[in-house]
Design a protein around this motif. Structure first.
Motif, short mmCIF file in Angstrom:
data_model
loop_
_atom_site.label_atom_id
_atom_site.label_comp_id
_atom_site.label_asym_id
_atom_site.label_seq_id
_atom_site.Cartn_x
_atom_site.Cartn_y
_atom_site.Cartn_z
N ASP A 79 42.26 83.81 29.20
CA ASP A 79 42.74 85.19 29.31
C ASP A 79 44.04 85.37 28.54
O ASP A 79 44.84 84.44 28.41
N CYS A 80 44.24 86.59 28.04
CA CYS A 80 45.48 86.95 27.36
C CYS A 80 46.05 88.23 27.99
O CYS A 80 45.33 89.02 28.59
N GLY A 151 39.18 86.35 28.80
CA GLY A 151 38.78 85.50 27.69
C GLY A 151 37.36 85.01 27.74
O GLY A 151 36.88 84.43 26.76
N HIS A 152 36.65 85.23 28.86
CA HIS A 152 35.32 84.64 29.00
C HIS A 152 34.23 85.48 28.37
O HIS A 152 33.08 85.04 28.26
N THR A 153 34.54 86.71 27.94
CA THR A 153 33.51 87.60 27.42
C THR A 153 33.14 87.24 25.99
O THR A 153 33.93 86.65 25.24
N ALA A 154 31.93 87.62 25.61
CA ALA A 154 31.48 87.37 24.23
C ALA A 154 32.35 88.12 23.24
O ALA A 154 32.61 87.63 22.13
N ALA A 156 35.43 88.52 23.25
CA ALA A 156 36.72 87.86 23.05
C ALA A 156 36.60 86.55 22.27
O ALA A 156 37.55 85.78 22.20
N ALA A 157 35.45 86.32 21.66
CA ALA A 157 35.23 85.05 20.96
C ALA A 157 36.25 84.81 19.86
O ALA A 157 36.73 83.69 19.67
N THR A 158 36.60 85.85 19.11
CA THR A 158 37.56 85.68 18.02
C THR A 158 38.95 85.38 18.56
O THR A 158 39.70 84.61 17.96
N VAL A 159 39.29 85.97 19.69
CA VAL A 159 40.58 85.66 20.31
C VAL A 159 40.62 84.20 20.73
O VAL A 159 41.63 83.50 20.50
N ARG A 160 39.53 83.72 21.32
CA ARG A 160 39.48 82.30 21.70
C ARG A 160 39.60 81.40 20.48
O ARG A 160 40.29 80.38 20.51
N TRP A 161 38.93 81.79 19.40
CA TRP A 161 39.02 81.00 18.17
C TRP A 161 40.46 80.94 17.66
O TRP A 161 40.96 79.88 17.30
N ALA A 162 41.15 82.11 17.65
CA ALA A 162 42.53 82.14 17.18
C ALA A 162 43.42 81.26 18.04
O ALA A 162 44.29 80.53 17.53
#
Length: 330
Positions: A79-80, A151-154, A156-162
């Motif tokens: 999460d952010c 952060g667990h949603t699809a 938010a994948a780019t945020v997780r990658w960053a």
């Protein structure tokens, strides 16, 4: 700046990206802070931050409490959150734990990591985004005081990658890692704003940002940003939006808070002020670039909005810049 084109019966219209333009105009920069590791029962209280504070939970979970926000926010792994206003806040393992002030905790950091409590149950990466003088009115006032992005949603994948890339840069410290992490943080900011716009409920965003999420208003907004120098009419903007003139006028006022041509006038003044601050061109050339037919037309509009003529505004900015105090707010 990327643009797209829309073909209508009478005109081909170039569509711009207002979010990109505003973030560029307000001079967005990012700065990563010392990391935070926490464990056991713990709580850390933070003073109202400068700029826009962001934190991401890389491991574990905790509670975020923000001043004047009624309920705590549960933060889970990945999460952010963005704190868009200078409000005090607390991160804690649970309710009721007496917080310690953040400044001594971070002052005692070693190897780029501050620690609180016992163990390593929760790991944070964070920092802040800084903006130019017009950010408050152009961007931050249109956002809620705190934005929480799970952060667990699809989506938010780019945020997780960053975040994963930021972790790798901070861990391995390759060449130019500071520059890379700052750019990755800006990527994260843009995606956080995109995600918020996509899921925001009515009232959670306002002004032009709300317009970007509206299928009727967005094409008209993007057209005005692409060609601010064009002598737009409401009828032409309605054609871009593929609705009637009355529908666009009413919808634009309802969503953005002002009529389309009033918005266009305000954006033209923002562009003119930006060019004056940067010292780009003569007042006459700036007038043509932003859609005013003459220097006197720009001068009259600029003075009506800012209280100063373009020439006086430029002189004041130059004098304040020379003294190192900062820029004058309009």
């Amino acid at each position: 700046m990327e643009c797209s084109w829309v073909q209508h019966s009478c005109v081909s219209v170039q569509l711009a990206d207002p979010l990109e333009e505003v973030l560029t105009l307000i001079g967005t920069t990012s700065h990563l802070s010392v990391g935070l590791v926490a464990g056991g029962e713990w709580a850390v209280s933070f003073e109202p931050p400068q700029g826009v504070k962001f934190n991401a939970v890389r491991r574990g979970h905790c509670l975020l409490t923000v001043d004047a926000v009624p309920e705590p926010i549960k933060l889970a792994e990945s999460d952010c959150f963005l704190l868009t206003q200078p409000r005090s806040f607390t991160l804690a393992s649970k309710r009721g734990v007496r917080p310690v002030p953040a400044n001594p905790v971070f002052a005692a950091a070693t190897d780029g990591v501050a620690r609180v409590g016992t163990g390593e149950d929760v790991v944070f990466v964070g920092g802040r985004f800084d903006f130019g003088e017009r950010a408050q009115e152009l961007l931050l006032d249109a956002l809620p005081p705190v934005i929480h992005v799970p952060g667990h949603t699809a989506e938010a994948a780019t945020v997780r990658w960053a975040l994963e890339q930021i972790d790798a840069e901070l861990r391995d410290r390759p060449l130019a890692s500071t520059l890379v992490t700052e750019h990755l943080a800006l990527v994260m900011l843009i995606h956080l704003l995109r995600l918020h716009l996509a899921v925001a409920r009515p009232g959670e965003v306002s002004g032009w940002l709300a317009g970007l999420a509206d299928p009727v208003v967005a094409p008209a907004l993007r057209a005005m940003h692409a060609r601010p120098d064009r002598s737009w009419t409401v009828a032409q903007l309605a054609e871009v939006a593929a609705v009637s003139r009355s529908t666009l006028a009413a919808r634009f006022k309802q969503v953005v808070g002002q009529g389309p041509l009033n918005y266009l006038s305000g954006w033209r003044i923002e562009l003119a002020a930006d060019r004056l601050r940067r010292g780009d061109g003569t007042v006459a050339s700036i007038a043509r670039e932003v859609g005013y037919g003459s220097e006197s037309a720009l001068s009259n509009a600029f003075k009506r909005v800012t209280g100063a003529s373009p020439r006086d505004y430029r002189r004041r900015i130059g004098a304040i810049g020379d003294s190192g105090v900062g820029a004058v707010r309009m």
